[in-house]
Design an enzyme around this catalytic site. Sequence first.
Site, PDB file in Angstrom:
ATOM      1  N   ASP A   8      -2.224 -32.474  34.529  1.00 24.81           N
ATOM      2  CA  ASP A   8      -3.255 -31.516  34.094  1.00 24.81           C
ATOM      3  C   ASP A   8      -4.646 -32.118  33.833  1.00 24.81           C
ATOM      4  O   ASP A   8      -5.291 -31.778  32.829  1.00 24.81           O
ATOM      5  CB  ASP A   8      -2.786 -30.764  32.837  1.00 24.81           C
ATOM      6  CG  ASP A   8      -1.516 -29.943  33.047  1.00 24.81           C
ATOM      7  OD1 ASP A   8      -0.967 -29.965  34.166  1.00 24.81           O
ATOM      8  OD2 ASP A   8      -1.069 -29.274  32.090  1.00 24.81           O
ATOM      9  N   HIS A  48      -2.474 -20.469  35.168  1.00 19.12           N
ATOM     10  CA  HIS A  48      -2.062 -19.235  34.493  1.00 19.12           C
ATOM     11  C   HIS A  48      -2.725 -18.000  35.098  1.00 19.12           C
ATOM     12  O   HIS A  48      -3.934 -18.019  35.370  1.00 19.12           O
ATOM     13  CB  HIS A  48      -2.462 -19.281  33.018  1.00 19.12           C
ATOM     14  CG  HIS A  48      -1.835 -20.387  32.238  1.00 19.12           C
ATOM     15  ND1 HIS A  48      -0.481 -20.580  32.163  1.00 19.12           N
ATOM     16  CD2 HIS A  48      -2.394 -21.364  31.461  1.00 19.12           C
ATOM     17  CE1 HIS A  48      -0.227 -21.618  31.377  1.00 19.12           C
ATOM     18  NE2 HIS A  48      -1.361 -22.127  30.947  1.00 19.12           N
ATOM     19  N   LYS A 106       2.129 -24.950  37.532  1.00 11.94           N
ATOM     20  CA  LYS A 106       3.060 -24.496  36.502  1.00 11.94           C
ATOM     21  C   LYS A 106       2.333 -23.546  35.572  1.00 11.94           C
ATOM     22  O   LYS A 106       1.105 -23.577  35.481  1.00 11.94           O
ATOM     23  CB  LYS A 106       3.619 -25.689  35.725  1.00 11.94           C
ATOM     24  CG  LYS A 106       2.526 -26.504  35.048  1.00 11.94           C
ATOM     25  CD  LYS A 106       3.070 -27.718  34.365  1.00 11.94           C
ATOM     26  CE  LYS A 106       1.986 -28.481  33.650  1.00 11.94           C
ATOM     27  NZ  LYS A 106       1.327 -27.749  32.565  1.00 11.94           N
ATOM     28  N   CYS A 151       1.708 -31.357  27.318  1.00 12.85           N
ATOM     29  CA  CYS A 151       2.290 -31.385  28.663  1.00 12.85           C
ATOM     30  C   CYS A 151       2.811 -32.768  29.070  1.00 12.85           C
ATOM     31  O   CYS A 151       3.839 -32.862  29.739  1.00 12.85           O
ATOM     32  CB  CYS A 151       1.304 -30.819  29.672  1.00 12.85           C
ATOM     33  SG  CYS A 151       1.089 -29.029  29.448  1.00 12.85           S
TER      34      CYS A 151
END
Length: 197
Positions: A8, A48, A106, A151
Amino acid sequence: MQALIVIDVQNDFCPGGALAVAQGDAIVSGINALMDDVDAVVLTQDWHPAGHSSFASSHAGKAPLEMIEMPYGPQVLWPDHCIQGSAGADFHADLHQDRADLIIRKGYNPAIDSYSAFFENDHQTPTGLEGYLRTRGISKLTLVGLALDFCVNYSAVDAAKLGFDVTVRPDLCRGIDMGGSLAAAMAGMKQAGVQLG
Ligand code: VGL
Ligand code: ZN
């Protein structure tokens, strides 16, 4: 076979982003350098849909960093971040993203957050990364990126539970550190058999 898993490293987790991690951008050049030392480079991308259930804005009367109870357990509520296709969801501009063999996204399930690169936060729904690594014969993983206490932590613990040989490089990570989350994450990773450093 050894893989570098870069968690990320996206604009929203860097200074100026929606969920900025202090000095999140300071790790990018070190991560780029490490890409030369491994057989495979995997990037993860928090991804998202608008209105995601992990966003405080999706829950009336709730503010970022408050907790709620989801069907799969407690969930921290976050500011809107890493919305699919937004500039905030892009990788940091200096990250050598062209070096990636695989980019795994994800957090696209509207109803379940996904901190880990391996499983959604129900701890059951796989992302497919385990199968990718195993079918390529990769057993050693080095994890770096953002955020160390969320994460990176969830990914490292899941990887160790799955039987991978896991190293986290804390010098190439930065954390959010809310309510002692960083110390808890370090202890939890150590307990799970993750090598730190
Ligand atoms: C992350 C909170 C929400 C992370 C992602 O990358 O650590 N943290 N979404
Ligand atoms: Zn997220």
